[in-house]
Design a protein around this motif. Structure first.
Motif, PDB file in Angstrom:
ATOM      1  N   ASN A 179     -25.267  14.434 -39.997  1.00  0.00           N
ATOM      2  CA  ASN A 179     -25.294  12.951 -40.484  1.00  0.00           C
ATOM      3  C   ASN A 179     -24.386  12.594 -41.599  1.00  0.00           C
ATOM      4  OD1 ASN A 179     -27.833  11.816 -38.914  1.00  0.00           O
ATOM      5  ND2 ASN A 179     -28.620  13.662 -39.804  1.00  0.00           N
TER       6      ASN A 179
ATOM      7  N   TYR B  60     -31.141  14.875 -35.861  1.00  0.00           N
ATOM      8  CA  TYR B  60     -31.848  13.797 -36.219  1.00  0.00           C
ATOM      9  C   TYR B  60     -32.044  13.082 -34.902  1.00  0.00           C
ATOM     10  CZ  TYR B  60     -33.111   9.216 -38.242  1.00  0.00           C
ATOM     11  OH  TYR B  60     -33.568   8.214 -38.715  1.00  0.00           O
TER      12      TYR B  60
ATOM     13  N   ASN C 173     -36.852   9.360 -40.782  1.00  0.00           N
ATOM     14  CA  ASN C 173     -36.609   9.590 -42.009  1.00  0.00           C
ATOM     15  C   ASN C 173     -37.483   8.938 -43.245  1.00  0.00           C
ATOM     16  OD1 ASN C 173     -34.846   7.318 -41.097  1.00  0.00           O
ATOM     17  ND2 ASN C 173     -34.292   7.272 -43.495  1.00  0.00           N
TER      18      ASN C 173
ATOM     19  N   CYS D 105     -38.305  15.371 -41.718  1.00  0.00           N
ATOM     20  CA  CYS D 105     -36.940  15.198 -41.439  1.00  0.00           C
ATOM     21  C   CYS D 105     -36.149  15.981 -42.315  1.00  0.00           C
ATOM     22  CB  CYS D 105     -36.691  13.627 -41.842  1.00  0.00           C
ATOM     23  SG  CYS D 105     -34.878  13.364 -41.031  1.00  0.00           S
TER      24      CYS D 105
ATOM     25  N   LEU E  48     -33.784  19.239 -41.243  1.00  0.00           N
ATOM     26  CA  LEU E  48     -32.286  19.114 -41.329  1.00  0.00           C
ATOM     27  C   LEU E  48     -31.507  19.768 -42.358  1.00  0.00           C
ATOM     28  CD1 LEU E  48     -31.847  15.160 -40.282  1.00  0.00           C
ATOM     29  CD2 LEU E  48     -31.850  17.324 -38.676  1.00  0.00           C
TER      30      LEU E  48
ATOM     31  N   CYS F 116     -27.263  12.250 -46.276  1.00  0.00           N
ATOM     32  CA  CYS F 116     -27.372  11.652 -45.044  1.00  0.00           C
ATOM     33  C   CYS F 116     -27.135  10.229 -44.839  1.00  0.00           C
ATOM     34  CB  CYS F 116     -28.854  12.023 -44.520  1.00  0.00           C
ATOM     35  SG  CYS F 116     -29.152  13.889 -44.469  1.00  0.00           S
TER      36      CYS F 116
ATOM     37  N   GLN G 172     -28.649   8.195 -42.900  1.00  0.00           N
ATOM     38  CA  GLN G 172     -30.013   7.444 -42.572  1.00  0.00           C
ATOM     39  C   GLN G 172     -30.513   7.195 -43.850  1.00  0.00           C
ATOM     40  OE1 GLN G 172     -29.370   9.816 -40.797  1.00  0.00           O
ATOM     41  NE2 GLN G 172     -28.896   8.715 -38.893  1.00  0.00           N
TER      42      GLN G 172
END
Length: 234
Positions: free
Chosen positions: A68, A97, A109, A116, A120, A206, A208
């Motif tokens: 990500n 993800y 997330n 999450c 990750l 990330c 997100q």
């Protein structure tokens, strides 16, 4: 070198950071530096290059590719690897993800930040540092404070240069640097950086969490890495 942190100049902080790295080479047999290619990690990478160590042989170099990252982060990684003549070993999570979303639903997330971030980031980084006795980071006390200087999450607000964990020692050479110190160092050393900072982003982690404005989730997930409490088997 011993200086009063509150009144230290950037030059004194640089010398102290280099002293910490020299102590690292003396104390640890198998250290690792993990780099996110954010402004703090890039500062430490440059300090490593300025130290007496041959960073291609005296420390492992690790990068967590959680799938990500922004494109500018990956571009910067290549640029800095070329600049310093190094190659970072890449570690990836067992699940993406997208797979987490498929299993747990959209915005995982935000709804399940611990799951999450552990999946990750924490688990692959735990694998990355496993077996090493020292972990060189870009952690700073200032990152544990909000805009008013109040603690926003305690574990970074009380850091020191060396932090003993259950299974590894954190080595934090720029722990007492401020944001201004980091950016002044970039200017002095003409260090490249992620252009997203110029767009107003404080974090370039990330996609997100950065775009959702909830980057504290990603930062806080690192607290237990090195304590032997994270199950790296999915």
């Amino acid at each position: 070198m011993s200086v009063e942190i509150e009144s230290a100049t950037l030059e004194e902080k640089i010398e102290q950071s280099l002293d910490v790295l020299e102590e690292t080479w003396d104390r640890f047999d198998d250290p690792i530096f993990t780099c996110s290619f954010g402004k703090d990690s890039n500062t430490v990478l440059d300090l490593l290059d300025r130290s007496t160590a041959d960073i291609t042989t005296q420390t492992a170099l690790g990068f967590c590719d959680h799938g990500n990252h922004f494109e500018d982060t990956l571009r910067l990684k290549e640029e800095l690897e070329d600049r310093y003549g190094v190659t970072f070993d890449t570690y990836r999570p067992e699940s993406s993800y997208e797979e987490l979303v498929e299993e747990h639903g959209p915005r995982v997330n935000q709804r399940k930040p611990d799951l999450c971030c552990e999946t990750l980031k924490s688990k692959p980084i735990e694998r990355m540092v496993d077996g090493h006795d020292g972990w060189i980071t870009g952690y700073r006390i200032a990152e544990g404070q909000d805009d008013e200087g109040e603690a926003s999450y305690d574990w970074r607000s009380n850091l020191d240069f060396f932090e003993e964990k259950e299974e590894i020692t954190h080595i934090n050479p720029i722990v007492h640097w401020t944001d201004d110190d980091v950016w002044e160092y970039h200017d002095r050393r003409d260090l490249p950086y992620n252009e997203m900072y110029d767009e107003g982003f404080d974090c370039t982690g990330c996609k997100q969490c950065t775009l959702d404005g909830e980057v504290i989730f990603a930062v806080d997930s690192m607290e237990d890495v090195g304590e032997g409490e994270i199950d790296t088997d999915d």
